[in-house]
Design a protein around this motif. Structure first.
Motif, PDB file in Angstrom:
ATOM      1  N   ILE A   1      50.988 -37.036  19.470  1.00  0.00           N
ATOM      2  CA  ILE A   1      49.764 -37.397  19.370  1.00  0.00           C
ATOM      3  C   ILE A   1      48.912 -37.092  17.970  1.00  0.00           C
ATOM      4  CG2 ILE A   1      47.543 -37.277  20.266  1.00  0.00           C
ATOM      5  CD1 ILE A   1      48.568 -36.454  23.058  1.00  0.00           C
TER       6      ILE A   1
ATOM      7  N   ARG B   1      41.010 -32.538  23.376  1.00  0.00           N
ATOM      8  CA  ARG B   1      41.289 -31.631  24.425  1.00  0.00           C
ATOM      9  C   ARG B   1      42.347 -30.603  24.103  1.00  0.00           C
ATOM     10  NH1 ARG B   1      41.807 -35.761  29.610  1.00  0.00           N
ATOM     11  NH2 ARG B   1      41.963 -33.941  30.403  1.00  0.00           N
TER      12      ARG B   1
ATOM     13  N   ALA C   1      53.234 -32.861  24.296  1.00  0.00           N
ATOM     14  CA  ALA C   1      52.902 -34.260  23.580  1.00  0.00           C
ATOM     15  C   ALA C   1      52.117 -34.170  22.128  1.00  0.00           C
ATOM     16  CB  ALA C   1      52.217 -35.072  24.747  1.00  0.00           C
ATOM     17  N   GLY C   2      51.640 -32.792  22.060  1.00  0.00           N
ATOM     18  CA  GLY C   2      50.517 -32.677  21.017  1.00  0.00           C
ATOM     19  C   GLY C   2      51.163 -33.033  19.396  1.00  0.00           C
TER      20      GLY C   2
ATOM     21  N   GLU D   1      44.118 -28.571  25.723  1.00  0.00           N
ATOM     22  CA  GLU D   1      45.335 -28.695  26.768  1.00  0.00           C
ATOM     23  C   GLU D   1      46.453 -29.843  26.244  1.00  0.00           C
ATOM     24  OE1 GLU D   1      41.910 -30.693  29.335  1.00  0.00           O
ATOM     25  OE2 GLU D   1      42.125 -29.187  27.783  1.00  0.00           O
ATOM     26  N   TRP D   2      45.857 -30.755  25.897  1.00  0.00           N
ATOM     27  CA  TRP D   2      46.781 -31.916  25.366  1.00  0.00           C
ATOM     28  C   TRP D   2      47.191 -31.578  23.884  1.00  0.00           C
ATOM     29  CZ3 TRP D   2      49.120 -36.104  27.482  1.00  0.00           C
ATOM     30  CH2 TRP D   2      48.874 -36.334  28.835  1.00  0.00           C
ATOM     31  N   ARG D   3      46.045 -31.049  23.157  1.00  0.00           N
ATOM     32  CA  ARG D   3      46.485 -30.972  21.866  1.00  0.00           C
ATOM     33  C   ARG D   3      47.622 -29.967  21.714  1.00  0.00           C
ATOM     34  NH1 ARG D   3      41.764 -30.071  19.874  1.00  0.00           N
ATOM     35  NH2 ARG D   3      41.586 -27.908  19.931  1.00  0.00           N
TER      36      ARG D   3
ATOM     37  N   LEU E   1      44.149 -41.905  22.137  1.00  0.00           N
ATOM     38  CA  LEU E   1      44.912 -40.759  21.491  1.00  0.00           C
ATOM     39  C   LEU E   1      43.803 -39.582  21.280  1.00  0.00           C
ATOM     40  CD1 LEU E   1      48.068 -42.300  19.919  1.00  0.00           C
ATOM     41  CD2 LEU E   1      47.770 -41.046  22.225  1.00  0.00           C
TER      42      LEU E   1
ATOM     43  N   LEU F   1      42.414 -37.795  23.669  1.00  0.00           N
ATOM     44  CA  LEU F   1      43.456 -36.669  24.378  1.00  0.00           C
ATOM     45  C   LEU F   1      43.199 -35.474  22.953  1.00  0.00           C
ATOM     46  CD1 LEU F   1      46.425 -38.894  25.579  1.00  0.00           C
ATOM     47  CD2 LEU F   1      44.639 -37.654  27.028  1.00  0.00           C
TER      48      LEU F   1
ATOM     49  N   SER G   1      49.975 -29.239  24.054  1.00  0.00           N
ATOM     50  CA  SER G   1      51.021 -29.527  25.065  1.00  0.00           C
ATOM     51  C   SER G   1      52.215 -29.979  24.134  1.00  0.00           C
ATOM     52  CB  SER G   1      50.622 -30.615  25.950  1.00  0.00           C
ATOM     53  OG  SER G   1      50.378 -31.882  25.395  1.00  0.00           O
TER      54      SER G   1
END
Length: 375
Positions: free
Chosen positions: A35, A23, A31-32, A25-27, A17, A20, A29
Motif C-alpha cells: 500500500i 489506519r 499489506a502495508g 492496522e492496515w499500515r 489505498l 487504508l 499489516s
C-alpha cells in the motif's frame, strides 16, 4: 499484495489505498508495504489528480518520521511540483509538522519563497492563502525567524506592500482573539507596526492631499495602499472584538475577558483613524463603543479622538445613528462623566457639536437641550 488498475481508475484507487494507509492496522499489516509503495509511486504520477490524492496522505506515508523529516519531505515535493492544486495540498500538509517541527517548516517556507515557486503570486487564491496562513501562524505563535522577519518587513513597509500586508492582517484575526497569550501581543504588535507605517506614509507630504496635487502612479499607489491596510486593520480588530457578533444578537465572550484586548486595540485603532477614511473610522468607533463598558472614560476620549470635526464621516446617516445611540446612553448611564469630568465634558461636547454641525437631527436636538451646559 499485487496492486494494479487501469489508467482511468488510478485516482479512485489511490483514494481507497490512502484511506487504508490512514489506519494503523492496515499500515502495519502484511499489506502495508505494498500500500505504501503504491501511494508513494502515485506522488510522481503523470496525473495531477492522482498526485493530489496521494499528497493528502503524505503524513500517513511518513507516520514514523519526525516532524522535521516530514517537513523536509513535503518541502522537496513542493519545490518540484508543477500543479498549483497539488502544491496547495502540500503546503496544507506542512501543518501536520507544525507542533514539533515549526522551525523546520519555517526553513522550508524560506526555501520555497526564495526559489520563486509562485506561492505568493496571488495571496488571495488557494495557494497564497495557505502560505500566508502558515507564515502568520509561525510569526505569531512559535515566532520562528524567517516568518517573523518576513512579516515584520511587510508590515513595516505596508503602503509599499499593501496586498501582502493586508493578507497578514486578515490571517492574524484568530491570534488577536488569543486572550492573554503571547501570540495576541505579537499580532497586535505587527498590526501596530503596519498602522504606524500607513500613517507615516499618509502624512509624509501634506501637499499630496491637495485637490490639485499632481501625483505619480507610485505616490497614488502608496497612498491608496496605506488606506487599504489601515481599513483592513480596523475591520479585523472590529471582527475580533465580537462587536459584530454582538450587533447580530449572537453569544459573545464576557466583556471582562477583553480587558487586555482593549488595551492593545485602542492605540492601534486610533492610529488607523488618523488617515480619516470613513469606513476605517466607522469600524474603529463601533469597536470602541462596544468595549466602552471596560473603561467609559477612556472609551469616550478615544471615540472623540477618532472622529475629527468637519469630516465627511459625520455626514453618513449610519455614523449619525451610532453616535446618537452612544451619546444617548452616556446621557442615561454616565451623567457624571459627561457633566462633571473635565475630559468627559470636552469629549462629549466635541462629539455633539461635530454631529450637530453635520446636520444630524438627534445631535441637534441634544445640543439644543444642553445648550446652557455646553455654552
Amino acid at each position: 499484495m499485487n496492486i494494479s488498475w487501469s489508467p482511468g481508475m488510478r485516482d479512485s484507487g489511490i483514494v481507497g489505498l490512502g484511506a487504508l494507509l490512514q489506519r494503523p492496522e492496515w499500515r502495519n499489516s502484511s499489506a502495508g508495504p505494498d500500500i505504501t509503495a503504491a501511494v508513494t509511486a502515485a506522488l510522481d504520477d503523470d496525473s495531477p489528480l492522482v498526485r493530489l490524492h496521494a499528497a493528502r496522505r503524505i503524513s500517513a506515508l511518513h507516520a514514523g518520521s519526525s516532524a522535521a523529516e516530514l517537513a523536509a519531505t513535503i518541502g522537496r515535493r513542493a519545490l518540484t511540483e508543477t500543479n498549483r492544486a497539488v502544491r496547495v495540498e502540500l503546503i496544507n500538509q506542512l501543518g501536520a509538522a507544525l507542533h514539533d517541527g515549526a522551525s523546520a517548516v519555517d526553513t522550508i517556507l524560506e526555501l520555497l519563497l526564495e526559489t520563486e515557486t509562485g506561492l505568493l503570486d496571488d495571496v488571495s487564491d488557494d495557494l497564497g492563502t495557505a502560505t500566508m496562513a502558515l507564515l502568520t501562524y509561525l510569526a505569531c505563535v512559535p515566532q520562528t525567524p524567517f516568518a517573523v522577519r518576513t512579516i515584520h518587513r511587510w508590515c513595516e513597509q505596508a503602503p509599499h506592500h499593501p496586498t501582502t500586508a493586508a493578507a497578514v492582517v486578515r490571517h492574524s484575526r484568530d491570534y488577536l482573539k488569543s486572550h492573554g497569550k503571547a501570540e495576541q501581543k505579537m499580532a497586535f504588535r505587527l498590526l501596530d507596526l503596519a498602522a504606524q507605517s500607513c500613517l507615516a506614509r499618509w502624512t509624509a507630504d501634506p501637499t499630496e492631499h491637495l485637490n490639485d496635487a499632481d501625483l505619480t502612479p507610485e505616490q497614488l499607489a502608496q497612498l491608496r495602499g496605506a488606506v487599504e491596510v489601515a481599513h483592513e486593520i480596523s475591520q479585523q480588530i472590529y471582527l475580533a472584538s465580537d462587536a459584530f457578533e454582538h450587533s447580530q444578537g449572537h453569544e459573545t465572550v464576557p466583556l471582562i475577558m477583553l480587558k487586555d484586548f482593549a488595551a492593545l486595540a485602542f492605540p492601534v485603532l486610533l492610529t488607523c483613524t488618523k488617515l480619516r477614511e470613513a469606513q476605517t473610522i466607522h469600524h474603529a468607533v463601533e469597536t470602541l463603543v462596544y468595549l466602552a463598558g471596560l473603561d467609559e472614560s477612556r472609551a469616550l476620549r478615544a471615540v472623540a479622538d477618532a472622529i475629527p470635526a468637519k469630516s465627511s464621516y459625520t455626514y453618513d446617516p449610519q455614523a449619525g445613528r451610532l453616535a446618537a445611540d452612544y451619546l444617548t446612553r452616556l446621557l442615561t448611564e454616565q451623567r457624571a462623566l459627561i457633566l462633571e469630568d473635565s475630559h468627559g465634558v470636552e469629549a462629549f461636547r466635541h462629539l455633539l457639536q461635530t454631529f450637530a454641525a453635520a446636520g444630524d437631527q438627534q445631535a441637534l436636538a441634544m445640543a439644543y437641550a444642553f445648550a446652557d451646559i455646553f455654552r
